[in-house]
Every structure is written in C-alpha cells, then in structure tokens.
Design a protein around this motif. Structure first.
Motif, PDB file in Angstrom:
ATOM      1  N   GLU A 111       0.793  -1.188   0.009  1.00  0.00           N
ATOM      2  CA  GLU A 111      -0.090   0.072   0.194  1.00  0.00           C
ATOM      3  C   GLU A 111       0.900   1.276   0.036  1.00  0.00           C
ATOM      4  O   GLU A 111       0.298   2.357  -0.324  1.00  0.00           O
ATOM      5  CB  GLU A 111      -0.929   0.181   1.377  1.00  0.00           C
ATOM      6  CG  GLU A 111      -1.907  -1.086   1.351  1.00  0.00           C
ATOM      7  CD  GLU A 111      -3.266  -0.704   0.173  1.00  0.00           C
ATOM      8  OE1 GLU A 111      -3.373   0.541  -0.080  1.00  0.00           O
ATOM      9  OE2 GLU A 111      -3.596  -1.507  -0.419  1.00  0.00           O
ATOM     10  N   VAL A 112       2.205   1.090   0.302  1.00  0.00           N
ATOM     11  CA  VAL A 112       3.106   2.433   0.397  1.00  0.00           C
ATOM     12  C   VAL A 112       4.438   2.041  -0.344  1.00  0.00           C
ATOM     13  O   VAL A 112       4.684   0.859  -0.455  1.00  0.00           O
ATOM     14  CB  VAL A 112       3.175   2.825   1.783  1.00  0.00           C
ATOM     15  CG1 VAL A 112       2.102   3.252   2.615  1.00  0.00           C
ATOM     16  CG2 VAL A 112       3.860   1.636   2.706  1.00  0.00           C
ATOM     17  N   ASP A 113       4.779   3.139  -0.820  1.00  0.00           N
ATOM     18  CA  ASP A 113       6.195   2.990  -1.419  1.00  0.00           C
ATOM     19  C   ASP A 113       7.365   3.974  -0.664  1.00  0.00           C
ATOM     20  O   ASP A 113       6.952   5.105  -0.608  1.00  0.00           O
ATOM     21  CB  ASP A 113       6.306   3.344  -2.847  1.00  0.00           C
ATOM     22  CG  ASP A 113       5.480   2.169  -3.450  1.00  0.00           C
ATOM     23  OD1 ASP A 113       6.007   1.148  -3.762  1.00  0.00           O
ATOM     24  OD2 ASP A 113       4.455   2.597  -3.960  1.00  0.00           O
ATOM     25  N   ASN A 114       8.309   3.524  -0.165  1.00  0.00           N
ATOM     26  CA  ASN A 114       9.126   4.239   0.449  1.00  0.00           C
ATOM     27  C   ASN A 114       8.618   5.147   1.745  1.00  0.00           C
ATOM     28  O   ASN A 114       8.712   6.433   1.802  1.00  0.00           O
ATOM     29  CB  ASN A 114       9.898   5.454  -0.206  1.00  0.00           C
ATOM     30  CG  ASN A 114      11.132   4.571  -1.221  1.00  0.00           C
ATOM     31  OD1 ASN A 114      12.066   3.818  -0.959  1.00  0.00           O
ATOM     32  ND2 ASN A 114      10.540   4.724  -2.441  1.00  0.00           N
ATOM     33  N   PRO A 115       8.049   4.496   2.819  1.00  0.00           N
ATOM     34  CA  PRO A 115       7.465   5.167   3.801  1.00  0.00           C
ATOM     35  C   PRO A 115       8.693   5.774   4.797  1.00  0.00           C
ATOM     36  O   PRO A 115       9.802   5.433   4.998  1.00  0.00           O
ATOM     37  CB  PRO A 115       6.655   3.908   4.709  1.00  0.00           C
ATOM     38  CG  PRO A 115       7.315   2.862   4.216  1.00  0.00           C
ATOM     39  CD  PRO A 115       8.027   3.106   2.918  1.00  0.00           C
ATOM     40  N   TRP A 155       7.659   8.603   0.158  1.00  0.00           N
ATOM     41  CA  TRP A 155       8.443   9.332  -1.237  1.00  0.00           C
ATOM     42  C   TRP A 155       7.751   8.811  -2.524  1.00  0.00           C
ATOM     43  O   TRP A 155       8.049   9.232  -3.417  1.00  0.00           O
ATOM     44  CB  TRP A 155      10.136   8.699  -1.085  1.00  0.00           C
ATOM     45  CG  TRP A 155      10.882   9.587  -0.195  1.00  0.00           C
ATOM     46  CD1 TRP A 155      10.420  10.547   0.716  1.00  0.00           C
ATOM     47  CD2 TRP A 155      12.146   9.194   0.031  1.00  0.00           C
ATOM     48  NE1 TRP A 155      11.668  11.004   1.576  1.00  0.00           N
ATOM     49  CE2 TRP A 155      12.649   9.994   1.104  1.00  0.00           C
ATOM     50  CE3 TRP A 155      13.066   8.011  -0.222  1.00  0.00           C
ATOM     51  CZ2 TRP A 155      14.036   9.987   1.736  1.00  0.00           C
ATOM     52  CZ3 TRP A 155      14.212   7.962  -0.136  1.00  0.00           C
ATOM     53  CH2 TRP A 155      14.699   8.977   0.986  1.00  0.00           C
ATOM     54  N   ASP A 156       7.132   7.863  -2.537  1.00  0.00           N
ATOM     55  CA  ASP A 156       6.705   6.909  -3.657  1.00  0.00           C
ATOM     56  C   ASP A 156       7.916   6.147  -4.393  1.00  0.00           C
ATOM     57  O   ASP A 156       8.965   6.190  -3.871  1.00  0.00           O
ATOM     58  CB  ASP A 156       5.912   7.923  -4.731  1.00  0.00           C
ATOM     59  CG  ASP A 156       5.240   6.995  -5.582  1.00  0.00           C
ATOM     60  OD1 ASP A 156       5.101   5.941  -5.691  1.00  0.00           O
ATOM     61  OD2 ASP A 156       4.196   7.475  -6.125  1.00  0.00           O
ATOM     62  N   THR A 157       7.781   5.509  -5.356  1.00  0.00           N
ATOM     63  CA  THR A 157       9.096   4.783  -5.956  1.00  0.00           C
ATOM     64  C   THR A 157       9.763   5.835  -6.786  1.00  0.00           C
ATOM     65  O   THR A 157       9.132   7.020  -6.761  1.00  0.00           O
ATOM     66  CB  THR A 157       8.332   3.889  -6.863  1.00  0.00           C
ATOM     67  OG1 THR A 157       7.377   4.646  -7.867  1.00  0.00           O
ATOM     68  CG2 THR A 157       7.678   2.583  -6.524  1.00  0.00           C
ATOM     69  N   PHE A 158      10.822   5.577  -7.070  1.00  0.00           N
ATOM     70  CA  PHE A 158      11.703   6.495  -8.087  1.00  0.00           C
ATOM     71  C   PHE A 158      11.532   6.496  -9.482  1.00  0.00           C
ATOM     72  O   PHE A 158      10.954   5.418  -9.978  1.00  0.00           O
ATOM     73  CB  PHE A 158      13.089   6.373  -7.541  1.00  0.00           C
ATOM     74  CG  PHE A 158      13.607   6.569  -6.292  1.00  0.00           C
ATOM     75  CD1 PHE A 158      13.926   8.125  -6.111  1.00  0.00           C
ATOM     76  CD2 PHE A 158      13.621   5.879  -5.394  1.00  0.00           C
ATOM     77  CE1 PHE A 158      14.179   8.296  -4.788  1.00  0.00           C
ATOM     78  CE2 PHE A 158      14.088   5.965  -3.878  1.00  0.00           C
ATOM     79  CZ  PHE A 158      14.425   7.432  -3.755  1.00  0.00           C
ATOM     80  N   ASN A 159      11.933   7.511 -10.264  1.00  0.00           N
ATOM     81  CA  ASN A 159      11.946   7.363 -11.451  1.00  0.00           C
ATOM     82  C   ASN A 159      13.084   6.586 -11.828  1.00  0.00           C
ATOM     83  O   ASN A 159      13.952   6.090 -11.272  1.00  0.00           O
ATOM     84  CB  ASN A 159      12.222   8.772 -12.106  1.00  0.00           C
ATOM     85  CG  ASN A 159      10.811   9.611 -12.006  1.00  0.00           C
ATOM     86  OD1 ASN A 159       9.620   9.351 -12.083  1.00  0.00           O
ATOM     87  ND2 ASN A 159      11.078  10.754 -11.257  1.00  0.00           N
TER      88      ASN A 159
END
Length: 362
Positions: free
Chosen positions: A124-128, A144-148
């Motif tokens: 449910e989360v990315d980079n909490p 942060w969400d995922t990275f490009n």
C-alpha cells in the motif's frame, strides 16, 4: 530485482560504509500497566538496505540493558526490510518497513505494550518515511513513492492510516521526497527532501492539502518550541516558522562551513536550545562522515560546537534530560548508542544492532 538506491541526505551508501540519518520522534504515550515495553528508549536500527535486516531494540534509561530485535522476539518472524520509523498512536505501535524489492514495503502494527502483532499492511505504500498521529485512531505516514528510472523523486504522498480498521484509506498528494511531518491542531505540516521549497498544509479533518508555503529548499526535521512554533532545517539554515500566520519569524545560520549540512534537529527539555548534527562526507578521505554536534541558543541565535565528535544521529530525551546519539561503523556490523548529559559530558555507550539511526522515547 533491486528497487532503488538512496541518493538523498537521509541515506547515502558508499561501499560497505554507510550512514543513515533519521529524525526522532519524542511523543509520549499513556502507560496502562507494567509491560515489558512500557518504559525505555526504542532504537530504530535501519539495517543494511540490501540485506533487509532492520530491527527495533529497546534500551533501559537507568542501565545498559538492551532488548534486541523485539519484534522477532515477540512474533517469531523478522520485519524483512529496512526500518525508517517507529511511533505510537492510541496504544498501537506503528513500524515502517522499507524493503529493497518493489512492492514489499510494509506497515507493521503492534500492541504498544506487548509488541505482539496486530496487523500487517503490504503493497500500500512506497518508501514510507515518517509517522504522526493526525487525530483519534488516525495516523499520517509520509511516503516518497517509487523513484523514476534515473532515481529522481516522483511526487510524494501522505498515506492516511485508519487505526480502527488498520487500513490505508487515502493517499494525499504532496511534494517530492515527502519526509518530516508535524500536527498542530487540525493542520498537518509536511516537509520534504526532494529539492522542493514549500511545505504543504493538510486539513486533518478533510484529509486534503489546503495550502502550500515557501520556506526554503528541503524543509525538514520539524520540532515544536514552547510557543507551538515550528523549528526546521531549510536550505542549510535553521528556520522558525509561525503556523498561525503561516510566515517565517526568523532564520539562523547553522554554521559557517559551506561543506557541512545540518540534520537531526531536536530541542532541549526547557525549549531554550536547539541541537543538530553538522556533518559532511569527506570526498578526500573515502567519503567518510565527519563533523560534530552543534547547538543554537534560541534567544540569541548564537551557534557553537557542543560535542566535537561525529555521530550519525542525535536526539534529546526530555524524560531523562539526556542527549542520545548513534554511530554506524558500517552496514555489516552492530552500531553504538552514546548517551550524554545535557551539559555534553559523556555518560556511557551501548552496543545495539545494525545501523542505529533514530529513537523513540517512551
């Protein structure tokens, strides 16, 4: 498949040696009964990111007694990732787990007194990054969400955790690199480490962003003073922000060395002094972390070296009126906690687990 490489000032990996800086949480919780984990200092051990071996340990305030990997001890399973934060909301402990593989980041919820697992939220989360209580039975978690593909930040978000159902019920879009967060009344103020200059203000009753205010690049490391004003680090300065007028009251230079950056801002028990790491990675010496702990007198703005040693993190325990610091020799061996009197005199040191990076004072 490896998920990401930390390129922010929070995590910088260089070969075997690495250092992690994570702000501490100093929020106290109500003690209901005497349990193993009702009093003491939690150490957030980030672990080696690619080994996914983060953990939480607890140190007794009045001794060098350490309880290691308490989640594993109480639940017979590991957390399976790096640990980015721990906090408690309404008698529940919330652990943020950052796994090196896409889709495996998690939120672990435990009973705050026994540390027995209540729920696991995965996918449910990315980079909490950070946790804070937003309202009764509700927590906010910055992500942060995922990275490009080039490891640049995507837009971040604040995940809304409903602690009655133990589910994520909403994601509030904010700036890149969403990191620090603090709640005053019905407003949450969200900072970032993604080279943005604004803080976002969220109405905690509506779970919506209501304004964006420019304060300086990378606003982070929020702490409250006695007047409920927010001290933060922005653009290598120490900034005082007034949440009522939504304006900056004052700015202090962290120091005169342009190579060094302030981090891990915290405040003394009497709210009269700020403490922070003033560190840099020395390119001429294998990118070793070097620096010291500085202090600022709030009334005068005068800055000086407080402890002339290099540490990874620093935090102030208002319960004991002591300063806690951590040292990470490498991501392949146990780290150490050093405790100081508020005068700067060393009390003792305690061996902990891999990459001690932050604290939760209970």
């Amino acid at each position: 498949m490896l998920k990401k490489t930390f390129l922010s000032r929070t995590f910088i990996l260089s070969g075997v040696i690495a250092f992690a800086i994570i702000n501490s949480s100093c929020e106290k919780t109500e003690t209901i009964s005497t349990q193993p984990y009702d009093d003491g200092v939690f150490v957030i051990n980030a672990g080696n990111f690619f080994d996914n071996n983060g953990s939480l340990s607890m140190i007794a305030r009045n001794s060098q007694t350490v309880s290691f990997d308490i989640f594993l001890k109480e639940n017979n399973r590991s957390l399976s990732g790096g640990i980015t934060d721990y906090s408690e909301v309404d008698q529940k402990g919330i652990i943020l787990v950052d796994n090196s593989t896409d889709g495996k980041d998690a939120i672990e919820i435990v009973d705050a007194h026994t540390f027995k697992s209540i729920a696991s939220i995965k996918g449910e989360v990315d980079n909490p990054r950070k946790i804070i209580k937003a309202a009764a039975n509700k927590a906010y978690i910055t992500c942060w969400d995922t990275f490009n593909a080039d490891y640049s930040y995507k837009m971040g978000f604040v995940a809304v955790l409903d602690l009655t159902t133990n589910k994520i019920i909403k994601k509030i879009p904010v700036d890149k690199g969403a990191e620090s967060i603090i709640v005053i009344g019905s407003n949450a103020f969200v900072g970032n480490v993604g080279s943005q200059k604004n803080i976002k203000v969220i109405d905690t009753q509506k779970d919506e962003v209501v304004s964006s205010i420019e304060v300086g690049e990378n606003p982070s490391d929020f702490v409250l003073d006695a007047s409920n004003k927010i001290w933060m680090i922005a653009a290598n300065e120490i900034v005082l922000f007034n949440p009522l007028t939504k304006t900056i009251d004052t700015k202090f230079k962290a120091g005169m060395n342009e190579k060094k950056s302030p981090s891990n801002l915290c405040i003394s028990k009497d709210k009269k002094a700020l403490f922070f790491n003033y560190n840099f990675y020395d390119a001429t010496d294998g990118y070793k972390l070097k620096g010291e702990i500085n202090t600022i007198d709030i009334s005068t703005g005068a800055s000086k070296v407080f402890i002339n040693r290099t540490f990874t993190s620093v935090a102030f325990d208002s319960e004991s009126n002591q300063i806690y610091t951590s040292l990470i020799p490498s991501y392949k061996q146990a780290g150490y906690i050093f405790r100081f009197q508020n005068s700067g005199v060393l009390i003792d040191s305690v061996k902990t687990e891999i990459a001690p990076s932050g604290f939760y004072f209970k």
